[in-house]
Design an enzyme around this catalytic site. Structure first.
Site, PDB file in Angstrom:
ATOM      1  N   PRO A  32       0.821  -1.218   0.000  1.00  0.00           N
ATOM      2  CA  PRO A  32       0.000   0.000   0.000  1.00  0.00           C
ATOM      3  C   PRO A  32       0.851   1.262   0.000  1.00  0.00           C
ATOM      4  O   PRO A  32       1.988   1.246   0.470  1.00  0.00           O
ATOM      5  CB  PRO A  32      -0.796  -0.112   1.303  1.00  0.00           C
ATOM      6  CG  PRO A  32      -0.035  -1.056   2.157  1.00  0.00           C
ATOM      7  CD  PRO A  32       0.736  -1.959   1.256  1.00  0.00           C
ATOM      8  N   ASP A  33       0.311   2.356  -0.553  1.00  0.00           N
ATOM      9  CA  ASP A  33       1.013   3.647  -0.454  1.00  0.00           C
ATOM     10  C   ASP A  33       0.624   4.300   0.868  1.00  0.00           C
ATOM     11  O   ASP A  33       0.055   3.649   1.760  1.00  0.00           O
ATOM     12  CB  ASP A  33       0.728   4.526  -1.681  1.00  0.00           C
ATOM     13  CG  ASP A  33      -0.738   4.956  -1.776  1.00  0.00           C
ATOM     14  OD1 ASP A  33      -1.536   4.614  -0.879  1.00  0.00           O
ATOM     15  OD2 ASP A  33      -1.093   5.635  -2.753  1.00  0.00           O
ATOM     16  N   PHE A  34       0.938   5.585   1.037  1.00  0.00           N
ATOM     17  CA  PHE A  34       0.582   6.272   2.277  1.00  0.00           C
ATOM     18  C   PHE A  34      -0.826   6.855   2.227  1.00  0.00           C
ATOM     19  O   PHE A  34      -1.628   6.655   3.114  1.00  0.00           O
ATOM     20  CB  PHE A  34       1.561   7.433   2.519  1.00  0.00           C
ATOM     21  CG  PHE A  34       2.789   7.056   3.297  1.00  0.00           C
ATOM     22  CD1 PHE A  34       2.919   5.818   3.914  1.00  0.00           C
ATOM     23  CD2 PHE A  34       3.830   7.967   3.438  1.00  0.00           C
ATOM     24  CE1 PHE A  34       4.045   5.493   4.627  1.00  0.00           C
ATOM     25  CE2 PHE A  34       4.962   7.650   4.155  1.00  0.00           C
ATOM     26  CZ  PHE A  34       5.076   6.413   4.744  1.00  0.00           C
ATOM     27  N   ARG A  35      -1.079   7.635   1.152  1.00  0.00           N
ATOM     28  CA  ARG A  35      -2.207   8.566   1.211  1.00  0.00           C
ATOM     29  C   ARG A  35      -3.447   8.168   0.427  1.00  0.00           C
ATOM     30  O   ARG A  35      -4.436   8.892   0.464  1.00  0.00           O
ATOM     31  CB  ARG A  35      -1.729   9.962   0.782  1.00  0.00           C
ATOM     32  CG  ARG A  35      -0.770  10.547   1.811  1.00  0.00           C
ATOM     33  CD  ARG A  35      -0.140  11.847   1.405  1.00  0.00           C
ATOM     34  NE  ARG A  35       0.825  12.276   2.417  1.00  0.00           N
ATOM     35  CZ  ARG A  35       2.064  11.817   2.520  1.00  0.00           C
ATOM     36  NH1 ARG A  35       2.514  10.927   1.655  1.00  0.00           N
ATOM     37  NH2 ARG A  35       2.852  12.227   3.492  1.00  0.00           N
ATOM     38  N   ASN A 106      10.808   5.212  -2.564  1.00  0.00           N
ATOM     39  CA  ASN A 106      10.356   3.907  -2.084  1.00  0.00           C
ATOM     40  C   ASN A 106      11.473   3.137  -1.387  1.00  0.00           C
ATOM     41  O   ASN A 106      12.636   3.233  -1.759  1.00  0.00           O
ATOM     42  CB  ASN A 106       9.790   3.084  -3.238  1.00  0.00           C
ATOM     43  CG  ASN A 106       8.571   3.749  -3.844  1.00  0.00           C
ATOM     44  OD1 ASN A 106       7.978   4.622  -3.207  1.00  0.00           O
ATOM     45  ND2 ASN A 106       8.207   3.370  -5.050  1.00  0.00           N
ATOM     46  N   ASP A 108      11.156  -0.231  -1.004  1.00  0.00           N
ATOM     47  CA  ASP A 108      10.845  -1.637  -1.279  1.00  0.00           C
ATOM     48  C   ASP A 108      11.862  -2.345  -2.177  1.00  0.00           C
ATOM     49  O   ASP A 108      11.733  -3.542  -2.439  1.00  0.00           O
ATOM     50  CB  ASP A 108       9.432  -1.755  -1.900  1.00  0.00           C
ATOM     51  CG  ASP A 108       9.270  -0.868  -3.140  1.00  0.00           C
ATOM     52  OD1 ASP A 108      10.265  -0.632  -3.848  1.00  0.00           O
ATOM     53  OD2 ASP A 108       8.141  -0.412  -3.381  1.00  0.00           O
ATOM     54  N   HIS A 123      15.046   7.555   0.487  1.00  0.00           N
ATOM     55  CA  HIS A 123      14.564   7.291   1.845  1.00  0.00           C
ATOM     56  C   HIS A 123      15.159   5.990   2.386  1.00  0.00           C
ATOM     57  O   HIS A 123      14.602   5.361   3.274  1.00  0.00           O
ATOM     58  CB  HIS A 123      13.036   7.254   1.887  1.00  0.00           C
ATOM     59  CG  HIS A 123      12.424   8.609   1.678  1.00  0.00           C
ATOM     60  ND1 HIS A 123      11.106   8.808   1.379  1.00  0.00           N
ATOM     61  CD2 HIS A 123      12.982   9.850   1.721  1.00  0.00           C
ATOM     62  CE1 HIS A 123      10.870  10.117   1.245  1.00  0.00           C
ATOM     63  NE2 HIS A 123      11.994  10.749   1.439  1.00  0.00           N
TER      64      HIS A 123
HETATM   65  P1  CNA Z   1       1.875   8.858  -1.249  1.00  0.00           P
HETATM   66  O1  CNA Z   1       1.824  10.169  -0.559  1.00  0.00           O
HETATM   67  O2  CNA Z   1       1.100   7.738  -0.643  1.00  0.00           O
HETATM   68  O3  CNA Z   1       1.383   9.116  -2.749  1.00  0.00           O
HETATM   69  C1  CNA Z   1       1.197   8.072  -3.659  1.00  0.00           C
HETATM   70  C2  CNA Z   1       0.610   8.668  -4.932  1.00  0.00           C
HETATM   71  O4  CNA Z   1       0.519   7.642  -5.915  1.00  0.00           O
HETATM   72  C3  CNA Z   1      -0.787   9.244  -4.759  1.00  0.00           C
HETATM   73  O5  CNA Z   1      -0.882  10.438  -5.500  1.00  0.00           O
HETATM   74  C4  CNA Z   1      -1.698   8.145  -5.345  1.00  0.00           C
HETATM   75  O6  CNA Z   1      -2.897   8.649  -5.890  1.00  0.00           O
HETATM   76  C5  CNA Z   1      -0.813   7.595  -6.428  1.00  0.00           C
HETATM   77  N1  CNA Z   1      -1.106   6.183  -6.732  1.00  0.00           N
HETATM   78  C6  CNA Z   1      -1.208   5.155  -5.862  1.00  0.00           C
HETATM   79  N2  CNA Z   1      -1.412   3.995  -6.498  1.00  0.00           N
HETATM   80  C7  CNA Z   1      -1.469   4.309  -7.828  1.00  0.00           C
HETATM   81  C8  CNA Z   1      -1.680   3.544  -9.003  1.00  0.00           C
HETATM   82  N3  CNA Z   1      -1.871   2.218  -8.951  1.00  0.00           N
HETATM   83  N4  CNA Z   1      -1.689   4.181 -10.200  1.00  0.00           N
HETATM   84  C9  CNA Z   1      -1.514   5.531 -10.263  1.00  0.00           C
HETATM   85  N5  CNA Z   1      -1.291   6.303  -9.184  1.00  0.00           N
HETATM   86  C10 CNA Z   1      -1.269   5.704  -7.966  1.00  0.00           C
HETATM   87  O7  CNA Z   1       3.373   8.341  -1.434  1.00  0.00           O
HETATM   88  P2  CNA Z   1       4.664   9.195  -1.788  1.00  0.00           P
HETATM   89  O8  CNA Z   1       5.616   8.228  -2.400  1.00  0.00           O
HETATM   90  O9  CNA Z   1       4.357  10.442  -2.484  1.00  0.00           O
HETATM   91  O10 CNA Z   1       5.184   9.594  -0.327  1.00  0.00           O
HETATM   92  C11 CNA Z   1       6.472   9.436   0.008  1.00  0.00           C
HETATM   93  C12 CNA Z   1       6.633   8.414   1.144  1.00  0.00           C
HETATM   94  C13 CNA Z   1       5.875   7.150   0.924  1.00  0.00           C
HETATM   95  C14 CNA Z   1       8.039   7.969   1.198  1.00  0.00           C
HETATM   96  O11 CNA Z   1       8.568   8.329   2.435  1.00  0.00           O
HETATM   97  C15 CNA Z   1       8.052   6.439   1.060  1.00  0.00           C
HETATM   98  O12 CNA Z   1       9.078   5.860   1.816  1.00  0.00           O
HETATM   99  C16 CNA Z   1       6.725   6.058   1.548  1.00  0.00           C
HETATM  100  N6  CNA Z   1       6.195   4.739   1.179  1.00  0.00           N
HETATM  101  C17 CNA Z   1       6.904   3.875   0.392  1.00  0.00           C
HETATM  102  C18 CNA Z   1       6.355   2.666   0.045  1.00  0.00           C
HETATM  103  C19 CNA Z   1       7.172   1.720  -0.817  1.00  0.00           C
HETATM  104  O13 CNA Z   1       8.396   1.624  -0.658  1.00  0.00           O
HETATM  105  N7  CNA Z   1       6.523   1.008  -1.758  1.00  0.00           N
HETATM  106  C20 CNA Z   1       5.072   2.318   0.466  1.00  0.00           C
HETATM  107  C21 CNA Z   1       4.365   3.237   1.292  1.00  0.00           C
HETATM  108  C22 CNA Z   1       4.941   4.445   1.634  1.00  0.00           C
END
Ligand code: CNA
Length: 255
Positions: A32-35, A106, A108, A123
Site C-alpha cells: 500500500p502507499d501512504f495517502r 520507495n 521496497d 529514503h
Molecule cells: P503517497 O503520498 O502515498 O502518494 C502516492 C501517490 O501515488 C498518490 O498520489 C496516489 O494517488 C498515487 N497512486 C497510488 N497507487 C497508484 C496507481 N496504482 N496508479 C496511479 N497512481 C497511484 O506516497 P509518496 O511516495 O508520495 O510519499 C512518500 C513516502 C511514501 C516515502 O517516504 C516512502 O518511503 C513512503 N512509502 C513507500 C512505500 C514503498 O516503498 N513502496 C510504500 C508506502 C509508503
C-alpha cells in the site's frame, strides 16, 4: 490530460531522463502507499496497533516499540512481492541507455529487483541495517530471515537492528543531498506515483519541473499538475503497459 501517444513520443525523443518515483508505482505489487483511501495512513493505526499512523516511521516510537515497523517490513520483504510493469518500463528504458537517474522515495527495493541500476533510494532501504545500541552494520542477508519469520532482528550486543530506512527527522543519504544541490544534466523529468508532499524530494522535483520538459503520471488530478508539460491520470500499470506496447510496436518515433 495528455495522451499516451504524446508521452511516448517525448520519451522516445529523450535520452537523459531523470525519474522521480513514489509509492504509487508499487501499489499493484500489493504494497500500500501512504495517502490513498486504502493506504497505510488509513489502516496503520488499527492494523499495527499504533497511537497515530506516522508512529510506524518515528524513531522515538521505534525505540519504545519496534514491533509495528517489523510487521510492515515483513510484508515488504515477502518473497512474492514482484516489480510492477512500471518498474519494468523504467528498467527497459535504462537498458536502452535513456535513463540518467531514478530518484525513488520507495524503500521496497523493487527498482533494483526489476533490473534498474541507476537508482538513488533517497529514503534508504533494507539493504543494510545498524544496531541501535552499538551501531554495528549488518547486511540484509544477516537479518532478513528474522524479519520474514516475524521476529525482531538483534545485534550480538542485544540491541535492535534498525534497517537503514529513513525515519521522520533522520538525514537523507549523502548521495541524494549531492544531487539535490547539483541536479544531474537531464533532458526530461518524469515523475510517477507520488503525491509530492514529502520534503525534500517533492521540492526537488517541483523546482526542476519548470526547467526541463516534464511529465507527471498519477492516478488523480492534483494541485501540481499545472507545473508539468504533460500530465496523465490513471493506473500506472495500464500507463506502463500502453507505453511498452508503443515502444515494442516502434510507434514512438525513437531514433
Ligand atoms: P503517497 O503520498 O502515498 O502518494 C502516492 C501517490 O501515488 C498518490 O498520489 C496516489 O494517488 C498515487 N497512486 C497510488 N497507487 C497508484 C496507481 N496504482 N496508479 C496511479 N497512481 C497511484 O506516497 P509518496 O511516495 O508520495 O510519499 C512518500 C513516502 C511514501 C516515502 O517516504 C516512502 O518511503 C513512503 N512509502 C513507500 C512505500 C514503498 O516503498 N513502496 C510504500 C508506502 C509508503
Amino acid at each position: 490530460m495528455s495522451s499516451t501517444a504524446e508521452i511516448a513520443d517525448l520519451l522516445a525523443r529523450s535520452n537523459r531522463i531523470l525519474v522521480v518515483t513514489g509509492a504509487g508505482i508499487s501499489t499493484s505489487s500489493g504494497i500500500p502507499d501512504f495517502r490513498s483511501p486504502d493506504g497505510l495512513y488509513a489502516t496503520a493505526e488499527e492494523k499495527y496497533h499504533l497511537p497515530y499512523p506516522e508512529a510506524i516511521f518515528d524513531l522515538n516510537y521505534f525505540n519504545h516499540n519496534p514491533a509495528p515497523f517489523f510487521l510492515l517490513s515483513r510484508e515488504l520483504l515477502e518473497a512474492d512481492v514482484a516489480p510492477t510493469l512500471c518498474h519494468r518500463l523504467l528498467a527497459d528504458l535504462e537498458a536502452e541507455g535513456k535513463i540518467e537517474l531514478i530518484v525513488t522515495q520507495n524503500i521496497d527495493m523493487l527498482h533494483t529487483k526489476a533490473g534498474s541500476n541507476r537508482v538513488i533510494e533517497c529514503h534508504g532501504s533494507y539493504l543494510h541495517g545498524h544496531c541501535r545500541n552499538c551501531n554495528q552494520r549488518y547486511p540484509l542477508a544477516d537479518y532478513e530471515e528474522t524479519i520474514r519469520s516475524g521476529g525482531i532482528p538483534r545485534c550480538s550486543c542485544e540491541g535492535v537492528i534498525k534497517p537503514d530506512v529513513v525515519f521522520f527527522g533522520e538525514s537523507l543519504p549523502q548521495e541524494f543531498m549531492e544531487i539535490y544541490y547539483r541536479p544531474p544534466e537531464a533532458d526530461l523529468l518524469l515523475v510517477m506515483g507520488t503525491s509530492l508532499t514529502v520534503q525534500p524530494v517533492a521540492g526537488f522535483a517541483l523546482s526542476l519541473a519548470p526547467q526541463l520538459p516534464s511529465i507527471l503520471v498519477n492516478r488523480d488530478p492534483g494541485s501540481y499538475d499545472r507545473d508539468f508539460d504533460l500530465v496523465y491520470h490513471g493506473e500506472l500499470d495500464a500507463f506502463a503497459e500502453n507505453i511498452l506496447d508503443r515502444i515494442e510496436a516502434g510507434e514512438t518515433g525513437a531514433d
